[in-house]
Structure formats: C-alpha cells, structure tokens
Design a protein around this motif. Structure first.
Motif, PDB file in Angstrom:
ATOM      1  N   LEU A 169      11.933 -48.278 -11.403  1.00  0.00           N
ATOM      2  CA  LEU A 169      11.908 -49.743 -11.513  1.00  0.00           C
ATOM      3  C   LEU A 169      11.689 -50.387 -10.148  1.00  0.00           C
ATOM      4  O   LEU A 169      10.970 -51.383 -10.031  1.00  0.00           O
ATOM      5  N   GLN A 170      12.289 -49.817  -9.126  1.00  0.00           N
ATOM      6  CA  GLN A 170      12.107 -50.355  -7.778  1.00  0.00           C
ATOM      7  C   GLN A 170      10.657 -50.189  -7.318  1.00  0.00           C
ATOM      8  O   GLN A 170      10.088 -51.102  -6.712  1.00  0.00           O
ATOM      9  N   GLU A 172       8.009 -49.989  -9.243  1.00  0.00           N
ATOM     10  CA  GLU A 172       7.198 -50.925 -10.013  1.00  0.00           C
ATOM     11  C   GLU A 172       7.311 -52.342  -9.448  1.00  0.00           C
ATOM     12  O   GLU A 172       6.319 -53.055  -9.303  1.00  0.00           O
ATOM     13  N   GLU A 173       8.514 -52.740  -9.092  1.00  0.00           N
ATOM     14  CA  GLU A 173       8.724 -54.068  -8.503  1.00  0.00           C
ATOM     15  C   GLU A 173       8.026 -54.168  -7.144  1.00  0.00           C
ATOM     16  O   GLU A 173       7.467 -55.208  -6.804  1.00  0.00           O
TER      17      GLU A 173
END
Length: 182
Positions: A169-170, A172-173
């Motif tokens: 998720l990090q 992707e962000e």
C-alpha cells in the motif's frame, strides 16, 4: 510527470517485483508517464572505466541495454530505484546500471531530478539497510538530485511476507504521489 523505474532483482515474481508493480499501479492511477526497465533481464555489461563514452558523445563501447535506458533516464523527472538488499547493498544488476550513468554524467548533474528508493530485505535488523541508504544518498548528492523518499521493507523475504505488511500500500501511494505531495 515522467517516471523512470529501474528494478534490480533477478526474480520476476519476487518481493521487490511486487513493490515495483504496486508503485506502477499507483503511478498509472495518477496519470504519470512511467517507463520501467527490469535490469536483471537485460544485457548490461559493467562499466570498464575506459572513457570511450566520454570521447564518443555518451556512446558506450558495450552497445547494450543501456542504449534503451539512457534516453529514458535523461528525460525522466523522477528516477525510482528498486532493489533487493543483497549483502548490505543493492543488487549487482542495478549497480551495473548506476555505474553506467557515467556515460551521461555531466548531463545528469545538470538536470534537476528527483529520486525514490524501494528496497526489500529478508533480514529485519534495524541497521541492515544503512549501507544501502548511504550509497543511495551519496549517488543523489553527487548528481544533485532530490531525495523524495525511501520505502525500506525489512523482514520481507518473499512476496507472501508482504501480505500482512503495509509495504504494498505504501509503494502504491508513493506511485500516486511520488514527490510526497499531500
């Protein structure tokens, strides 16, 4: 934004490949123009320090995959380096590419760029990535590039290890907002 993503893992479905793909998704979602090279699967010879490139307008004596990478590197606004941690440093495949930046060294030092580092390590000791981080920072300092962040995924030996961790998720962000914009 033009983003160049350089991966250095010889594992097509490994941990850093998963991080790179997550970054890709975020960058695509945000509408960034991303060019990706998985350097371990390209023919890229090590720099010989022969200065052939300096005498021939940046053209290396090897005539290999760097002929594809260098134009994208020169055009990029942001360079993302993605590597597994192999014995306290980046992979040899990615290191060979960075060494070959020498061919266009002057242009790179005069071109304001930004950079990100995505790295994964099976080891989870706090200091395990210190040498990698110092090397990354030294390269950026020399090239006059701005560091826009690092994702250091310690204790992540396999892609399965990422399932319960925040790193995908990090990544992707970071792709969505590669310069850390809020």
């Amino acid at each position: 934004m033009k983003i160049l993503l350089l991966t250095g893992s010889p594992h097509k479905k490994g941990t850093t490949a998963a991080l790179a793909s997550a970054f890709d998704r975020g960058a695509a979602e945000a509408g960034h123009q991303l060019t990706r090279f998985d350097t371990a699967f390209m023919k890229i010879a090590p720099c010989l320090g022969c200065d052939h490139c300096r005498k021939n307008g940046g053209r290396c004596v090897h005539g290999d995959g760097m002929e594809e990478i260098l134009p994208a590197l020169l055009e990029a606004d942001l360079v993302v380096l993605v590597t597994p941690l192999y014995y306290f440093g980046m992979s040899a495949q990615l290191k060979a590419v960075i060494d070959r930046f020498y061919a266009v060294n002057a242009a790179l030092r005069q071109s304001p760029k930004k950079a990100l580092l995505l790295a994964a390590s099976g080891d989870d000791e706090p200091g395990v990535m210190e040498a990698l981080v110092l090397h990354y920072q030294a390269v950026l300092s020399y090239l006059h590039w701005e560091d826009c962040g690092m994702l250091l995924a310690r204790g992540m030996s396999t892609p399965e290890d990422l399932a319960d961790a925040p790193y995908l998720l990090q990544a992707e962000e970071m792709g969505r907002r590669p310069l850390g914009e809020r």
